[in-house]
Write an enzyme that holds these catalytic residues in place. Structure first.
Site, PDB file in Angstrom:
ATOM      1  N   TYR A  72     -12.759   0.708 -11.959  1.00 14.59           N
ATOM      2  CA  TYR A  72     -11.739   0.384 -12.863  1.00 14.59           C
ATOM      3  C   TYR A  72     -12.556   0.410 -14.439  1.00 14.59           C
ATOM      4  O   TYR A  72     -13.201  -0.565 -14.676  1.00 14.59           O
ATOM      5  CB  TYR A  72     -10.921  -0.953 -12.702  1.00 14.59           C
ATOM      6  CG  TYR A  72     -10.308  -1.142 -11.260  1.00 14.59           C
ATOM      7  CD1 TYR A  72     -10.095  -0.072 -10.607  1.00 14.59           C
ATOM      8  CD2 TYR A  72      -9.867  -2.361 -11.147  1.00 14.59           C
ATOM      9  CE1 TYR A  72      -9.279  -0.183  -9.657  1.00 14.59           C
ATOM     10  CE2 TYR A  72      -8.992  -2.437  -9.787  1.00 14.59           C
ATOM     11  CZ  TYR A  72      -8.910  -1.335  -8.817  1.00 14.59           C
ATOM     12  OH  TYR A  72      -8.138  -1.250  -7.894  1.00 14.59           O
ATOM     13  N   PHE A 217      -0.018  -2.023  -5.782  1.00 13.00           N
ATOM     14  CA  PHE A 217       1.337  -1.833  -6.298  1.00 13.00           C
ATOM     15  C   PHE A 217       2.463  -2.493  -5.841  1.00 13.00           C
ATOM     16  O   PHE A 217       3.349  -2.033  -5.161  1.00 13.00           O
ATOM     17  CB  PHE A 217       1.482  -0.085  -6.286  1.00 13.00           C
ATOM     18  CG  PHE A 217       2.390   0.381  -6.952  1.00 13.00           C
ATOM     19  CD1 PHE A 217       2.761   0.119  -8.288  1.00 13.00           C
ATOM     20  CD2 PHE A 217       3.282   1.509  -6.675  1.00 13.00           C
ATOM     21  CE1 PHE A 217       3.610   0.701  -9.177  1.00 13.00           C
ATOM     22  CE2 PHE A 217       4.261   2.156  -7.519  1.00 13.00           C
ATOM     23  CZ  PHE A 217       4.340   1.552  -8.661  1.00 13.00           C
ATOM     24  N   PRO A 218       2.393  -3.743  -5.832  1.00 18.18           N
ATOM     25  CA  PRO A 218       3.267  -4.559  -5.185  1.00 18.18           C
ATOM     26  C   PRO A 218       4.740  -4.845  -5.716  1.00 18.18           C
ATOM     27  O   PRO A 218       5.624  -5.206  -5.026  1.00 18.18           O
ATOM     28  CB  PRO A 218       2.648  -6.160  -5.122  1.00 18.18           C
ATOM     29  CG  PRO A 218       1.865  -6.154  -6.373  1.00 18.18           C
ATOM     30  CD  PRO A 218       1.314  -4.792  -6.620  1.00 18.18           C
ATOM     31  N   GLY A 222      11.837   0.535  -7.559  1.00 16.76           N
ATOM     32  CA  GLY A 222      12.793   1.969  -7.634  1.00 16.76           C
ATOM     33  C   GLY A 222      14.453   1.762  -7.710  1.00 16.76           C
ATOM     34  O   GLY A 222      14.967   0.967  -8.459  1.00 16.76           O
TER      35      GLY A 222
END
Length: 292
Positions: A72, A217-218, A222
């Site tokens: 990162y 990516f919790p 959508g």
């Protein structure tokens, strides 16, 4: 009311706790530090001072599990963590990962050669200001290198006292089982959220075997968050955001789940951590589970 250190003052505590590797207790709702970098997870953040504030605020609110990786930035996230939080408070667990090289923004290439992994562990120790990394995760299995060689290097570093527990990332149940023939595995970090559940079997395996399951990516919501949708309705009922409900669903999904929502904004980190206090009813949980 008294002095409530586990409630309103440290709201993350409401998410409960989990013992990584059976002996490393952490508050289940943690913080993922990927967004503390520049665009494409590359270089310096737009506002480094805000990144430092985000980390300090997360810890103030009871977060004691922070997940990062050498890739990162590269290294930028680890260095900001050290700047913000070193010397680390007792009980603060910094997990990191190695096994990706970064040729440029948005580009990730797995490298699992033992000499590379040994170098990356040493660099992470230096950048984080640690003598031992509590949880070191193989960021990806390199298909060009025998898994026994990749994990063997990490196991040797654990024997040397430089790693406490070893974890895996983006793996299948078969890969976890193969890995456990080489060394003890304490955690698995796979893509998983309310909308994306291809790792359901991995989560079930982790829960059954006592491994931590760390969904990256919790907060994906959508179409469920559309006006009038199931997430929107439940969020209105709780006076919460769809993202908070998505985190509450993850926390309810399994006691082995350790969500690590990330953000580069203090306001957003406060919002995410407040999700620890949201309790879904059985009906709400089932409705969200069945909505996908």
């Amino acid at each position: 009311m008294g002095n409530d250190t586990t409630g309103t003052a440290r709201p993350a505590a409401a998410s409960g706790s989990f013992r990584i590797g059976g002996d490393l207790p952490v508050t289940r709702l943690g913080y993922g530090a990927m967004q503390l970098t520049g665009q494409g997870v590359w270089g310096e953040p737009r506002d480094r001072a805000e990144a430092v504030r985000v980390l300090r605020r997360a810890v103030e609110l009871g977060v004691d599990f922070i997940d990062t990786a050498d890739s990162y930035g590269p290294f930028v996230s680890e260095q900001i963590i050290r700047e913000a939080l070193h010397p680390y408070a007792d009980g603060l667990v910094i997990a990191t990962k190695g096994g990706f090289t970064r040729p440029g923004p948005g580009v990730w290439e797995p490298v699992g050669r033992p000499e590379y992994l040994r170098q990356q562990v040493e660099l992470s120790l230096r950048h984080l200001g640690l003598e031992r990394i509590d949880l070191y995760q193989l960021h990806r299995i390199d298909p060009q290198v025998p898994l026994a060689d990749q994990l063997g290097a990490l196991a040797e570093l654990r024997e040397a006292g430089k790693i406490r527990h070893i974890g895996l990332s983006e793996v299948t149940v078969a890969q976890i089982e193969e890995a456990r023939t080489v060394t003890e595995i304490a955690s698995v970090q796979n893509l998983y959220n309310l909308v994306e559940r291809k790792s359901e079997d991995v989560l079930e395996y982790a829960e059954r075997e006592g491994l931590a399951f760390i969904p990256w990516f919790p907060i994906a919501t959508g179409e469920l968050a559309r006006p009038g949708g199931p997430l929107d309705a439940a969020a209105r009922e709780h006076g919460a955001t769809p993202a908070q409900l998505a985190l509450a669903w993850l926390l309810r999904r399994s006691p082995a789940v350790l969500p690590i929502p990330g953000t580069s904004s203090v306001a957003h980190v406060e919002e995410n951590i407040a999700a620890a206090g949201i309790e879904l009813t059985d009906a709400e949980y089932e409705a969200l589970t069945d909505a996908v």
